[in-house]
Scaffold this active site. Structure first.
Site, PDB file in Angstrom:
ATOM      1  N   THR B 160      13.862  10.661  -8.094  1.00  0.00           N
ATOM      2  CA  THR B 160      13.868   9.949  -6.803  1.00  0.00           C
ATOM      3  C   THR B 160      15.291  10.001  -6.244  1.00  0.00           C
ATOM      4  O   THR B 160      16.250   9.753  -6.977  1.00  0.00           O
ATOM      5  CB  THR B 160      13.432   8.486  -7.003  1.00  0.00           C
ATOM      6  N   ARG B 269     -12.497  -8.557  13.187  1.00  0.00           N
ATOM      7  CA  ARG B 269     -13.600  -7.626  13.404  1.00  0.00           C
ATOM      8  C   ARG B 269     -14.943  -8.361  13.366  1.00  0.00           C
ATOM      9  O   ARG B 269     -15.206  -9.104  12.418  1.00  0.00           O
ATOM     10  CB  ARG B 269     -13.551  -6.541  12.313  1.00  0.00           C
ATOM     11  N   GLY B 341     -14.694   2.568   7.986  1.00  0.00           N
ATOM     12  CA  GLY B 341     -14.241   3.826   8.580  1.00  0.00           C
ATOM     13  C   GLY B 341     -12.800   3.738   9.057  1.00  0.00           C
ATOM     14  O   GLY B 341     -12.021   4.687   8.913  1.00  0.00           O
ATOM     15  N   GLU B 364       8.183   5.782 -13.799  1.00  0.00           N
ATOM     16  CA  GLU B 364       8.886   4.913 -14.772  1.00  0.00           C
ATOM     17  C   GLU B 364       8.012   4.663 -16.008  1.00  0.00           C
ATOM     18  O   GLU B 364       7.956   3.556 -16.522  1.00  0.00           O
ATOM     19  CB  GLU B 364       9.292   3.587 -14.123  1.00  0.00           C
TER      20      GLU B 364
END
Lengths: 260, 382
Positions: B160, B269, B341, B364
């Site tokens: 990294t 929603r 979706g 790690e």
């Protein structure tokens, strides 16, 4: 040189704001209080002036309930030198006129060469405080600043208005309100947070400022909110993805609502 | 959503609030674009360095903040909640300072630590190699003695910040004596012979570069050996205890982010004339996700508090890394399901979170290695 920056504790801009149905004032318990984002630009500008001038003290000033101390501490963490908090139950419901009276008295007591503040508050959005303070203090004002320069006692301010960009000059002391585009406020460093603990903070009451409680607060306000209605929920939304013709489709939509 | 945290001081609370605000305003809006474009946000690390976030758990005399891991790891969690690349980057950077901070001589620490912790430099930690990942002690990078120090040759893998780091903490072999033949070195990006390969093309975490680092006869002065010769593997493992807690914190931050999106979505929603939250099939799923996140946070913080108290944490760090990253995988998958979706497309971040979570079960030490560590600890083996 002493710079006083007025900061206001406001409901978090991300939260829903509500009025208390009892007296139509802001329901402070309904949302987390934070330092007004627009005032952080004023704090940043004061810190930048201090860094460039060298010999300057930045005092942050807030009027508000106990929670406003958090906004002051945030400004101290950013690098301001001292904080002054005006707190008094009688201030509840004060309008802009009363607020400017109280702030002006405090600013006179603190002593100042320059007063900085945000162009408006994100909650009440009056945008009049700089003008009111300048009038009460009897000093020049420059509002909507996108640039501030100080040389000795001379002040130069770049003002952005919808019509033009103006360069204005004045002699200190003066009051300046700043726009968001003036700078990018720094985030406090952890060292700044630790240092803020030991910076001087004082509290003032109306009595300390020699102000009669009857001249401030909800009862003394020049205007009164009679009633309020919550904003209706948002209706159907249309999301337009740009496939090359989004501009035309938005224009068509606006035209269909007779907005173009 | 507000995370209810237990913090030891008012200043720690202010720090967490500041990090939350920074993450919300500066990190979260940039993450989708940068992850799509695999653009490493070096400027962000400069900014958080300026905020003092690149040396939090280390001593103040060397430029750190002297904060307990209990606080530092919650900072990592909040950063990861807004952008995993940044949370992970801070964790890896802090891990790469560990060897010098813990095992360096006074002279070495005075010389290099202030810069490493000061915010302007970024670190990388080099243990794995192309042929030795889980079996880290089998590493082959050589450090041979030269005139006034060492000469390093070999290839490090899965690094990294490979290619963008300013310093590299490198484990290399100084003798053939297995794990006891490994030593720890401090290298810098401008050392002649150190070069990074093209970054890997990853499933997620694309803004965080992962690359091989090639060492081709890198000359290193003797004073850049950290600790005693042959103690490198012990240093690497001690560093990994803290690094694994960093990954655990990242995993909790990522899971929290997925939970935040799913909770918000299910509240707004509507289907069949009601918000999704009113359907028990989904609200119970959210309840399970939230419970998992809370349990994971409690587990890594329990390990952190042990570490702060000077108690051994090898087992607890492995457990936290295992549990938190598995939890993040499950919660991010469930978040995609809650959004249906919309969860599967890039308009919402949860499909990205799901891809990112997978990395945390691997880095790690894979979660199989964590189970190996834990099971050995059960029988008192090290």
């Amino acid at each position: 040189m002493k710079i006083v920056v007025c900061v206001k504790q406001v409901p978090d801009t991300w939260s829903e704001k509500r009025l208390d149905p009892a007296d139509q004032t802001l329901d402070r318990a309904a949302a987390d209080g934070v330092i007004d984002e627009l005032d952080t630009y004023a704090v940043e500008e004061a810190l930048k002036l201090k860094e460039s001038l060298g010999d300057a003290t930045v005092v942050v000033l807030a009027m508000g309930p106990a929670g406003a101390a958090e906004s002051l501490r945030k400004a101290l963490s950013m690098g301001a030198d001292e904080a002054v908090h005006i707190v008094d139950d009688a201030l509840h419901g004060s309008d802009a006129l009363a607020t400017s009276l109280v702030l002006a008295k405090a600013i006179e007591q603190i002593g100042y060469d320059l007063v900085l503040l945000g162009s408006e508050s994100t909650d009440a959005r009056m945008g009049v405080m700089a003008a009111m303070l300048a009038e009460r203090l009897g000093v020049p004002q420059a509002t909507l600043a996108s640039g501030v320069a100080v040389d000795g006692t001379s002040l130069r301010v770049t003002r952005m208005t919808s019509a033009a960009q103006e360069e204005v000059a004045a002699t200190l002391p003066a009051v300046v309100s700043v726009l968001e585009k003036i700078n990018e406020p720094r985030y406090p460093s952890f060292k700044g947070i630790m240092a803020a603990k030991s910076k001087p903070t004082s509290t003032l009451s109306l009595a300390d400022l020699g102000i009669d409680a009857s001249s401030v607060g909800l009862a003394a306000a020049a205007t009164k909110v009679l009633d309020s209605t919550a904003r209706p929920p948002r209706g159907e939304r249309t999301i337009i993805k740009d496939d090359g013709d989004a501009g035309a489709r938005i224009a068509d939509f606006l035209a269909s609502r007779k907005l173009l | 959503m507000n995370v209810e945290r237990t913090l030891p001081t008012p200043e720690a609370r202010e720090l967490l609030e500041m990090v939350r605000e920074f993450g919300r305003d500066e990190l979260a809006p940039r993450a989708p674009g940068a992850e799509r474009d695999a653009a490493f946000p070096r400027d962000v690390f400069a900014k958080i360095g300026g905020m003092g976030l690149l040396g939090l758990p280390y001593a103040e005399e060397h430029g750190g903040a002297g904060l307990p891991y209990e606080v530092f790891l919650q900072v990592v969690e909040e950063l990861a909640r807004s952008w995993l690349t940044v949370g992970l980057g801070v964790s890896v950077h802090t891990l790469s300072c560990f060897g010098l901070a813990r095992y360096g001589t006074a002279d070495q620490k005075a010389r290099w630590l202030p810069k490493m912790l000061g915010g302007s430099e970024l670190g990388a930690y080099c243990l794995s190699e192309p042929d030795s990942g889980s079996d880290a002690a089998a590493l082959r990078t050589r450090a041979t003695t030269a005139d006034d120090g060492y000469r390093l040759d070999g290839t490090k893998a899965w690094i990294t910040h490979g290619g963008v780091a300013d310093f590299y903490t490198v484990m290399a072999r100084t003798s053939d004596d297995g794990a006891r033949g490994i030593s720890c070195f401090l290298l810098f990006s401008d050392d002649a012979g150190l070069a990074a390969a093209t970054p890997e093309h990853k499933m997620g975490l694309r803004a965080s570069p992962t690359a091989q680092v090639r060492l081709d006869g890198v000359a290193v002065a003797a004073n850049r050996l950290i600790g005693e010769p042959g103690h490198g593997f012990a240093i690497a493992l001690a560093a990994l205890d803290t690094g694994r807690l960093g990954i655990a914190a990242c995993a909790v931050g990522l899971a929290q982010a997925a939970l935040d999106v799913a909770t918000d979505y299910a509240g707004q929603r509507h289907q069949f004339g009601r918000p999704l939250r009113d359907f028990e099939g989904l609200s119970f799923m959210l309840a399970d996700m939230a419970t998992g996140v809370e349990a994971a946070r409690a587990l890594y913080l329990a390990a952190a508090r042990r570490l702060d108290a000077g108690q051994p944490v090898t087992k607890q760090a492995a457990m936290a890394k295992l549990f938190c990253s598995d939890l993040a995988m499950r919660v991010t998958i469930d978040a995609v399901q809650v959004l249906g979706g919309y969860g599967y497309v890039e308009d919402y971040p949860v499909e990205r979170y799901m891809r990112e979570a997978k990395a945390l079960q691997i880095v790690e030490g894979t979660n199989q290695v964590q189970r190996l560590v834990i099971s050995r600890q059960l029988y008192g083996q090290v």
